[in-house]
Design a protein around this motif. Structure first.
Motif, short mmCIF file in Angstrom:
data_model
loop_
_atom_site.label_atom_id
_atom_site.label_comp_id
_atom_site.label_asym_id
_atom_site.label_seq_id
_atom_site.Cartn_x
_atom_site.Cartn_y
_atom_site.Cartn_z
N ASN A 1 0.89 -1.21 0.04
CA ASN A 1 -0.13 -0.04 -0.05
C ASN A 1 0.83 1.27 0.04
N GLU A 2 1.85 1.22 0.74
CA GLU A 2 2.66 2.53 0.99
C GLU A 2 3.57 2.75 -0.34
N LEU A 3 4.00 1.61 -1.01
CA LEU A 3 5.11 1.67 -2.20
C LEU A 3 4.34 1.61 -3.54
N PHE A 4 3.21 1.18 -3.62
CA PHE A 4 2.50 1.13 -4.78
C PHE A 4 1.23 1.60 -4.89
N PHE A 5 0.39 1.91 -3.80
CA PHE A 5 -1.18 2.21 -3.95
C PHE A 5 -1.50 3.71 -3.32
N GLN A 6 -0.34 4.17 -2.82
CA GLN A 6 -0.90 5.80 -2.35
C GLN A 6 -0.32 6.62 -3.38
N LYS A 7 -0.92 7.66 -3.22
CA LYS A 7 -1.05 8.78 -4.40
C LYS A 7 0.49 9.33 -4.51
N HIS A 8 1.06 9.17 -3.22
CA HIS A 8 2.54 9.78 -3.24
C HIS A 8 3.53 8.56 -3.64
N ALA A 9 2.90 7.37 -3.87
CA ALA A 9 3.77 6.14 -4.23
C ALA A 9 4.83 6.49 -5.23
N GLY A 10 4.51 7.51 -6.45
CA GLY A 10 5.54 7.64 -7.28
C GLY A 10 6.39 8.65 -6.71
N TRP A 11 6.77 8.75 -5.55
CA TRP A 11 7.46 9.81 -5.02
C TRP A 11 8.95 9.98 -5.66
N GLY A 12 9.43 8.71 -6.23
CA GLY A 12 10.79 8.70 -6.92
C GLY A 12 11.63 7.83 -6.29
N MET A 13 13.01 8.00 -6.78
CA MET A 13 14.16 7.06 -6.49
C MET A 13 14.50 7.36 -4.94
N GLY A 14 15.37 6.58 -4.46
CA GLY A 14 16.22 7.03 -3.24
C GLY A 14 15.47 6.53 -2.02
N VAL A 15 15.88 6.88 -0.97
CA VAL A 15 15.36 6.77 0.64
C VAL A 15 14.05 7.39 0.76
N HIS A 16 13.12 6.40 1.19
CA HIS A 16 11.75 6.82 1.21
C HIS A 16 11.86 7.83 2.59
N PRO A 17 11.24 9.29 2.43
CA PRO A 17 11.47 9.92 3.56
C PRO A 17 10.94 9.84 4.87
N ARG A 18 10.15 8.86 5.11
CA ARG A 18 9.69 8.04 6.41
C ARG A 18 9.39 6.65 6.51
N LEU A 19 9.56 6.31 7.86
CA LEU A 19 9.55 5.11 8.11
C LEU A 19 8.19 4.37 7.70
N VAL A 20 8.39 2.98 7.21
CA VAL A 20 7.33 2.34 6.82
C VAL A 20 7.02 1.43 7.95
N HIS A 21 5.45 1.21 8.54
CA HIS A 21 5.12 0.39 9.45
C HIS A 21 4.30 -0.66 8.92
N THR A 22 4.79 -1.96 9.14
CA THR A 22 4.21 -3.08 8.68
C THR A 22 3.91 -4.12 9.98
N ARG A 23 3.33 -5.26 9.94
CA ARG A 23 3.09 -6.23 10.81
C ARG A 23 4.62 -6.52 11.16
#
Length: 282
Positions: A194-216
């Motif tokens: 959901n975070e990497l592919f399905f959010q409107k900001h998912a196409g934010w680009g290359m490099g380090v994601h600017p925030r931590l991603v929480h999963t199970r």
């Protein structure tokens, strides 16, 4: 209505006497309409207790509506396949959800175009801070934020991500510098997809994601090394899939409201189901 559990005080009524304490220290037993969900000496997790409570609510309602015979036991019985089938028949009869029409499906399609793409993939590496039982979640988050801040800083050495992955990551990929290779939405935990592919900001680009991603699994620092955009699907190609998804959501919501209705009408002891008296959505 829900009411707090209480313990009857017996004995000599002297506050300093051990006979009173021996009764007061007995563990409370959770009950629904007087039917016990467990025995006093039975170890049971909160999740298992909630599952048992919801099952007992449905069983009692199935008895009331004539789908199951009454049980003479003061304890919640374990359901066999025949009883579960009877409850399913009851739910099919009382929880009626309308099928989504084409207008609703097309509206969902147009609102979430990022979800209807074929062949999209990302080349990703990550650092996993695993949320294992007993871990200090606050300390874990502090370590993860500190590492993320370093990786988002200016003039970070190209090999620093791999170094930190080898030092900090709880994923087997740490021996490859955290490299997961090319992944699709189907390869990920739902929260990560959901975070990497399905959010409107998912196409934010290359490099380090600017925030931590929480999963199970815990907290992830994500870096995107490559991207394949894939092909946008036409509405006609995904109409049936969307209709099934919306129908599933609608039924799940109706079932949740039905369970709240049953809980709100029941006498609960030693358990909180957050039951409210509200009509079932038609």
């Amino acid at each position: 209505m829900s009411k707090p559990s209480s313990v009857a005080v017996t004995g000599c009524a002297d506050a300093h006497c051990a006979c009173t304490a021996s009764f007061a220290d007995e563990p409370a037993i959770a009950r629904i309409n007087g039917v016990a969900l467990h025995r006093a000496d039975e170890p049971i997790s909160q999740n298992d207790l909630l599952d048992r409570a919801h099952t007992e609510l449905l069983r009692q309602e199935a008895v009331r509506q004539g789908y199951l015979p009454a049980s003479p036991s003061a304890w919640a019985p374990e359901l066999d396949d025949e009883a579960r089938s009877a409850i399913e028949r009851m739910l099919d009869a009382v929880v009626v959800t309308p099928e989504p029409d084409e207008v609703a499906c097309r509206r969902h399609f147009e609102a979430h175009p990022e979800r209807f793409t074929e062949g999209q993939a990302l080349h990703v590496r990550h650092i996993l801070f695993a949320a294992t039982p007993g871990v200090d979640v606050h300390a874990l988050a502090v370590r993860a934020e500190r590492a993320l801040l370093e990786l988002c800083g200016k003039e970070v050495p190209p090999d620093r991500f791999a170094q930190l992955a080898a030092e900090l990551s709880n994923c087997p990929s740490s021996v490859q510098g955290g490299d997961l290779g090319w992944i699709t939405p189907e390869d990920c935990a739902p929260e990560l997809a959901n975070e990497l592919f399905f959010q409107k900001h998912a196409g934010w680009g290359m490099g380090v994601h600017p925030r931590l991603v929480h999963t199970r699994f815990g907290l992830h620092i994500i870096e995107v090394l490559g991207r394949r955009k894939g092909r946008a699907l036409r509405f006609e190609e995904v109409h049936a899939r969307i209709a099934a998804e919306l129908s599933h959501r609608s039924r799940a919501q109706a079932l949740r409201q039905y369970m709240r209705l049953l809980a709100g009408a029941a006498e609960l002891e030693g358990i909180d189901l957050d039951g409210v008296q509200s009509p079932l959505v038609q």
